[in-house]
Scaffold this active site. Structure first.
Site, PDB file in Angstrom:
ATOM      1  N   ASP A  21      86.501  61.342  37.878  1.00 29.38           N
ATOM      2  CA  ASP A  21      86.549  59.282  38.033  1.00 29.38           C
ATOM      3  C   ASP A  21      85.303  58.471  37.838  1.00 29.38           C
ATOM      4  OD1 ASP A  21      88.063  57.606  39.403  1.00 29.38           O
ATOM      5  OD2 ASP A  21      86.362  57.182  40.331  1.00 29.38           O
TER       6      ASP A  21
ATOM      7  N   HIS B 114      95.322  62.814  42.212  1.00 34.27           N
ATOM      8  CA  HIS B 114      93.792  61.951  41.345  1.00 34.27           C
ATOM      9  C   HIS B 114      93.142  63.287  41.960  1.00 34.27           C
ATOM     10  CE1 HIS B 114      90.713  59.455  39.800  1.00 34.27           C
ATOM     11  NE2 HIS B 114      90.115  59.336  41.043  1.00 34.27           N
TER      12      HIS B 114
END
Length: 310
Positions: free
Chosen positions: A121, A291
């Site tokens: 991320d 994610h």
């Protein structure tokens, strides 16, 4: 390698960072907390977290890799127990270049001339900038569930703006997003931790969730998270455009991992986009996850890193 070929090691309980040291360093005028452990006689591997988390997202992966690497897991500036200085008017103190410089200074303090580098991320965006700015320090690079920032903003349409609305909410002038998130910070945090194809928070251990709640749900932390995104929508894009104009690409071998249920998979071609920004070998794959891959799939993440980095 013991952690992957020893059944007893596979079955061992993953105690909460047992044997790891927590230290705070002063780097570039800010305090940087880092969790450090593993084998000092082994290659160094720096692991960078993303939003809205801290270094503890690497807990399970670190336990799997501790016998074969010297692991360095910092809290990025503006996150966790690192410094939360107010953002400058141009947000430059939360640019990925500033965050990458912190990581390099931390490596200097630990006397690491070179290291393997992995970021998830926001940490992946810091890792990308670090590999561009100081290529001599990075032996190999791994980025997890991101495409290059410039390409993602350039792709903006209704689908992307809906899926990643926080990219556009957090960059609004303060203190509007800070006040909105602060109205119910824990609900906002939980929504994020369970989103982007993850389908809930079952992958997060109680100790980790408690740390995320403690660290994120503070006014200064909400502000600096917003500053991170404000920098990405401004100065980071300037730096990325400048790098591309000058033909600057990631010079080391790169591994790209992304979740097959996530936004990156649905809206982008991450492997193609990263190959365009690297001059060395780039390989990667979609994995069965949303994610938050290092927490959803720690065994797979550790194995992929180990096979690539060794």
């Amino acid at each position: 390698v013991s952690i992957f070929f020893n059944d007893n090691a596979r079955k061992a309980p993953m105690n909460w960072f047992d044997g790891f040291e927590t230290r705070t360093f002063t780097v570039n005028g800010v305090a940087a907390l880092a969790r450090i452990g593993g084998r000092r006689d082994k290659p160094a591997l720096v692991l960078l977290h993303g939003f809205p988390q801290t270094h503890v997202m690497w807990h399970r992966v670190a336990q799997l890799l501790r016998n074969d690497y010297f692991l360095v897991m910092p809290d990025l500036r503006g996150y966790g127990d690192s410094s939360h200085l107010p953002g400058l008017p141009d947000h430059s103190n939360y640019s990925k270049r500033a965050m990458a410089a912190d990581v390099v200074s931390l490596a200097d303090a630990l006397e690491l001339d070179t290291f393997y580098l992995c970021g998830h991320d926001r940490g992946g965006r810091v890792a990308h900038r670090l590999a561009l700015d100081t290529p001599q320090r990075v032996q190999k690079l791994c980025v997890i569930d991101i495409a290059p920032t410039l390409d993602m903003y350039a792709r903006t349409d209704m689908a992307f703006a809906s899926a990643y609305y926080h990219w556009f909410h957090l960059i609004q002038p303060g203190p509007l997003p800070e006040n909105m998130i602060g109205g119910n910070a824990i609900a906002y945090l939980h929504h994020k931790l369970g989103g982007w194809g993850t389908g809930g928070m079952a992958h997060i251990e109680p100790q980790a969730l408690a740390e995320y709640e403690r660290c994120f749900c503070r006014p200064e932390a909400i502000h600096t998270a917003c500053e991170d995104y404000r920098a990405s929508a401004g100065m980071d894009l300037e730096h990325d455009r400048e790098s591309r104009v000058h033909g600057k690409k990631v010079a080391c071998d790169t591994l790209v991992l992304w979740g097959d249920r996530g936004v990156v998979q649905r809206l982008f071609k991450p492997l193609d986009l990263w190959q365009a920004q690297c001059s060395a070998s780039v390989k990667g794959e979609a994995v069965s996850a949303g994610h938050f891959i290092p927490e959803e799939c720690p065994d797979l993440t550790a194995m992929a890193l180990h096979n690539f980095m060794r």
